[in-house]
Structures are given as C-alpha cells and as structure tokens.
Design an enzyme around this catalytic site. Structure first.
Site, mmCIF file in Angstrom:
data_model
loop_
_atom_site.group_PDB
_atom_site.id
_atom_site.type_symbol
_atom_site.label_atom_id
_atom_site.label_comp_id
_atom_site.label_asym_id
_atom_site.label_seq_id
_atom_site.Cartn_x
_atom_site.Cartn_y
_atom_site.Cartn_z
ATOM 1 N N HIS A 122 6.141 -27.318 -2.571
ATOM 2 C CA HIS A 122 6.673 -28.010 -3.737
ATOM 3 C C HIS A 122 8.013 -27.424 -4.190
ATOM 4 O O HIS A 122 8.080 -26.711 -5.196
ATOM 5 C CB HIS A 122 5.628 -27.935 -4.854
ATOM 6 C CG HIS A 122 5.773 -28.985 -5.911
ATOM 7 N ND1 HIS A 122 5.197 -30.230 -5.822
ATOM 8 C CD2 HIS A 122 6.438 -28.980 -7.094
ATOM 9 C CE1 HIS A 122 5.481 -30.932 -6.915
ATOM 10 N NE2 HIS A 122 6.241 -30.199 -7.691
ATOM 11 N N GLU A 160 10.779 -32.201 -3.412
ATOM 12 C CA GLU A 160 11.888 -32.973 -3.984
ATOM 13 C C GLU A 160 13.213 -32.232 -3.864
ATOM 14 O O GLU A 160 13.613 -31.502 -4.778
ATOM 15 C CB GLU A 160 11.614 -33.297 -5.461
ATOM 16 C CG GLU A 160 10.485 -34.280 -5.655
ATOM 17 C CD GLU A 160 10.296 -34.697 -7.115
ATOM 18 O OE1 GLU A 160 10.997 -34.159 -8.001
ATOM 19 O OE2 GLU A 160 9.440 -35.566 -7.356
ATOM 20 N N TYR A 222 8.634 -42.298 -11.126
ATOM 21 C CA TYR A 222 8.032 -42.213 -12.461
ATOM 22 C C TYR A 222 8.441 -43.527 -13.121
ATOM 23 O O TYR A 222 9.612 -43.742 -13.439
ATOM 24 C CB TYR A 222 8.531 -40.952 -13.186
ATOM 25 C CG TYR A 222 7.796 -39.730 -12.637
ATOM 26 C CD1 TYR A 222 6.737 -39.164 -13.325
ATOM 27 C CD2 TYR A 222 8.107 -39.218 -11.392
ATOM 28 C CE1 TYR A 222 6.011 -38.098 -12.797
ATOM 29 C CE2 TYR A 222 7.386 -38.155 -10.848
ATOM 30 C CZ TYR A 222 6.336 -37.601 -11.559
ATOM 31 O OH TYR A 222 5.620 -36.562 -11.022
ATOM 32 N N GLU A 248 3.975 -38.684 -4.690
ATOM 33 C CA GLU A 248 3.919 -38.318 -6.110
ATOM 34 C C GLU A 248 4.456 -39.468 -6.948
ATOM 35 O O GLU A 248 5.499 -40.033 -6.639
ATOM 36 C CB GLU A 248 4.769 -37.058 -6.353
ATOM 37 C CG GLU A 248 4.497 -36.417 -7.702
ATOM 38 C CD GLU A 248 5.445 -35.262 -7.993
ATOM 39 O OE1 GLU A 248 5.369 -34.232 -7.285
ATOM 40 O OE2 GLU A 248 6.269 -35.398 -8.919
ATOM 41 N N ALA A 254 10.365 -39.548 -16.065
ATOM 42 C CA ALA A 254 10.528 -38.534 -15.019
ATOM 43 C C ALA A 254 10.265 -37.106 -15.494
ATOM 44 O O ALA A 254 10.131 -36.201 -14.671
ATOM 45 C CB ALA A 254 11.918 -38.633 -14.415
ATOM 46 N N SER A 255 10.154 -36.908 -16.817
ATOM 47 C CA SER A 255 9.824 -35.562 -17.296
ATOM 48 C C SER A 255 8.330 -35.298 -17.115
ATOM 49 O O SER A 255 7.857 -34.192 -17.327
ATOM 50 C CB SER A 255 10.181 -35.425 -18.776
ATOM 51 O OG SER A 255 9.297 -36.211 -19.557
ATOM 52 N N GLU A 289 0.630 -33.716 -21.639
ATOM 53 C CA GLU A 289 1.781 -34.498 -21.172
ATOM 54 C C GLU A 289 1.225 -35.800 -20.592
ATOM 55 O O GLU A 289 0.102 -35.819 -20.076
ATOM 56 C CB GLU A 289 2.612 -33.726 -20.135
ATOM 57 C CG GLU A 289 1.854 -33.334 -18.881
ATOM 58 C CD GLU A 289 2.707 -32.573 -17.847
ATOM 59 O OE1 GLU A 289 3.842 -32.192 -18.142
ATOM 60 O OE2 GLU A 289 2.199 -32.363 -16.736
#
Ligand code: IDC
Length: 322
Positions: A122, A160, A222, A248, A254-255, A289
């Site tokens: 990651h 990413e 996202y 993902e 995107a946060s 979140e």
C-alpha cells in the site's frame, strides 16, 4: 425379510437426501479455482468471466483486530469473495516487517474460508513505488515463495502511485522488476499494477501495457470526487483492451470521509457490472469516517451482520448480493 429390505432401502434413500441437503455450499475458490487474465477480464479455471467482490482491511498496523476469521466470514456471508490486506509500505503509516505474521494470519483465514486474498503493497505517502523498491522486492519474495502453490492469491504491487511519478519512467520499470521477482516463484497468480495519479490513469497504462501474462491494472475511485471524467478513463482503457480491477473504492469523497454520492456510485456500479469488472470496498473498520464499512459505535470485530454496517457499508453490501 422383504419388508425389512424395503425399510432399509428407504432409510438409505432418506440418508442420501439428507446428506445432499446439508452438504455445505462450495466456497468461491472451490467454484472458480485458479483465476487468470484473459483479454480485458479476469476469468475462472474454465475461462469464464468472473467478478471479484471484495472488502479491504484498513491499514493493518492501525486496525489489526479485524484480521480474524469470524470477521472475514461475516463478509463472506454477505456475498464477498475476496479480502484485500492493506499493508502500508511507509514507516510513517505503520510499515514494519513485524506485521508479516498478521498477513500470514489473514491468508490462513481466507484459505480456510475459500476466499481470494489480495496482498496489497500500500504505497501512498511514499508516492513513487521506487521509493521503497528494495523493501517491496523483499516483501514479494517472501510472500510469493510462501504462497506460490495457492490458487487464491493476488499480488497488488503498488496501491496508488502519486506525485511526480510517470507510467513510463517509474511505474512500468518498477512493475517489470517486481513481476520478474514474483514470477521467479509464483508462475500463475494474478499481479495487479497500480496506475498514475492514485491509480486513476488506466488510460495512460493502456497506451503501453506490460507484456507479461496474468497482469491486471488497478483503478481506484471515490464516487463523490471521481465522477464522469474517471469513468471515461475506464471506458477508454477497457476499449483499448486493458484488464482493469477496482481494488479500492468508496462512495464518499477521496479523503475517505465526507458525504455519500449515491448518484455517482450507482453509475460506477452499473459500469463495472456492464464490463464485469471486480471491485473491492475500502475499508474494514469502525473508524469515524464515511468509508469505514462498520458503524463507528459498533465494537464487534467479528460475527458482524448487515445491521452493524455503516451507511456506506449498507449501500455497498446491497451490490454484493446482486
Ligand atoms: C485513508 C484512511 C484514513 C487514513 C488515511 C491514512 O481512510 O483513515 O487516515 O488513509 O493515509 C486512498 C488510499 C487509502 C486512503 C483512502 C481515503 O489508498 O489509504 O485511506 N484513499 O483517503 N486513495 C484514495 C482514497
């Protein structure tokens, strides 16, 4: 004597019927077996297109408690066939080889449940995959050696890439090195390669894909941030013949937080289903979140039900069953 034989006959027939009814359902891995990449899609052992439906752990340094069999089993019951184990590669995000054992545990549970498992290197704050290439090679050497004979493993070699990183100069050469290393041991399992700009530029990778077999490319979205313009990138890449996997996503911004955009999320799901592209939801935790799949007031780490899922979790879970 005859009567006795007839009774015996019925008992045997009833016994057989009982056994058939109670025989447990085949697991995802029993059904699909060894996966491979064929054209634009992931296919099962018979060459038929299949759609992975997965959940990703949060960083396992932060939420190791969800790497347990009961937790994975709960998601399996809800229709999930794949677990992604997110191992952050940067020391600031918890990287330590001490967590290798936790990854082994995760693989063991996935194995026992007959689920597929993605080993996710990651990278995130360490934007360029070359930053920790030496550690990445060590990581994939260890796991490819250990798991080369399983058919339920997928390797995701750079979550990413972001920042001053290009496909040609950085990601492609990195991927060539890591793929070569994995293939030294594991000849078959799928290797997933991240794409530029936080795994959004699949259209760029499609211009010069890698040449090895059984390679897929990741697209992350996202839904509240990434709308038509990223869906267009996917359409373009798919039409150019690139095999894509969404390793993902979430339906917030995107946060990993903020509001849910169901309208954009629905467009994404429809597109993925149309192309038969698999998708893995971020993230298994109860963190406060929006992207956390578990309600923040839920303290359970296993034996989870739909009632324990957050708003995003519930919305996404409805697609697992479809
Ligand atoms: C986020 C987590 C958040 C954590 C942060 C740490 O949701 O709790 O504090 O990472 O860096 C990604 C990344 C993924 C992010 C997620 C949301 O792959 O690690 O998780 N995201 O920001 N890409 C786009 C969004």
């Amino acid at each position: 004597m005859n009567k006795f034989r007839i009774i015996l006959f019925f008992l045997v027939v009833m016994g057989m019927a009982f056994c058939t009814n109670t025989a447990r359902a085949a697991t995802p891995v029993e059904k699909w077996g060894q996966l491979s990449v064929k054209g634009t899609n992931i296919v099962n052992k018979n060459g038929k297109k299949v759609q992975l439906k997965g959940v990703s752990t949060h960083g396992i340094a932060w939420f190791p408690q969800y790497v347990n069999k009961s937790c994975f089993k709960s998601f399996k019951k809800m229709g999930v066939n794949t677990i992604r184990i997110a191992f952050y590669s940067d020391p600031g995000s918890g990287y330590t080889t001490d967590l290798y054992g936790k990854i082994d545990e995760g693989v063991k549970y996935a194995d026992e449940l007959g689920m597929y498992v993605i080993l996710d290197w990651h990278i995130l704050n360490d934007g360029n995959p070359k930053t920790h290439q030496t550690e990445a090679l060590k990581f994939f050497t260890r796991f490819a050696k250990k798991y080369k004979n399983r058919k339920n493993i997928l390797y995701e070699i750079c979550n990413e890439p972001n920042g001053d990183v290009t496909w040609e100069r950085d990601i492609r050469p990195y991927a060539n090195k890591v793929i070569k290393r994995i293939r030294k041991y594991d000849k078959k399992n799928i290797i997933i390669v991240g794409t530029p700009t936080w795994s959004q530029d699949v259209d760029v990778a499609a211009q010069k894909p890698l040449t090895q077999k059984n390679i897929a490319y990741s697209l992350h979205f996202y839904a509240a941030t990434h709308t038509d313009w990223i869906r267009d990138k996917l359409k373009k890449a798919y039409k150019m013949g690139l095999p894509v996997l969404v390793t993902e996503f979430s339906i917030c911004d995107a946060s990993g937080n903020g509001g849910i955009d169901k309208n954009s999320a629905k467009k994404w799901m429809k597109l993925l289903n149309q192309y038969k592209i698999g998708y893995v939801a971020w993230n298994i935790s109860n963190k406060n979140e929006t992207s956390a799949l578990i309600k923040s007031n839920c303290q359970k780490t296993g034996d989870l039900t739909k009632g324990n899922l957050s708003a995003s979790g519930k919305w996404i879970a409805a697609w697992w069953k479809k």
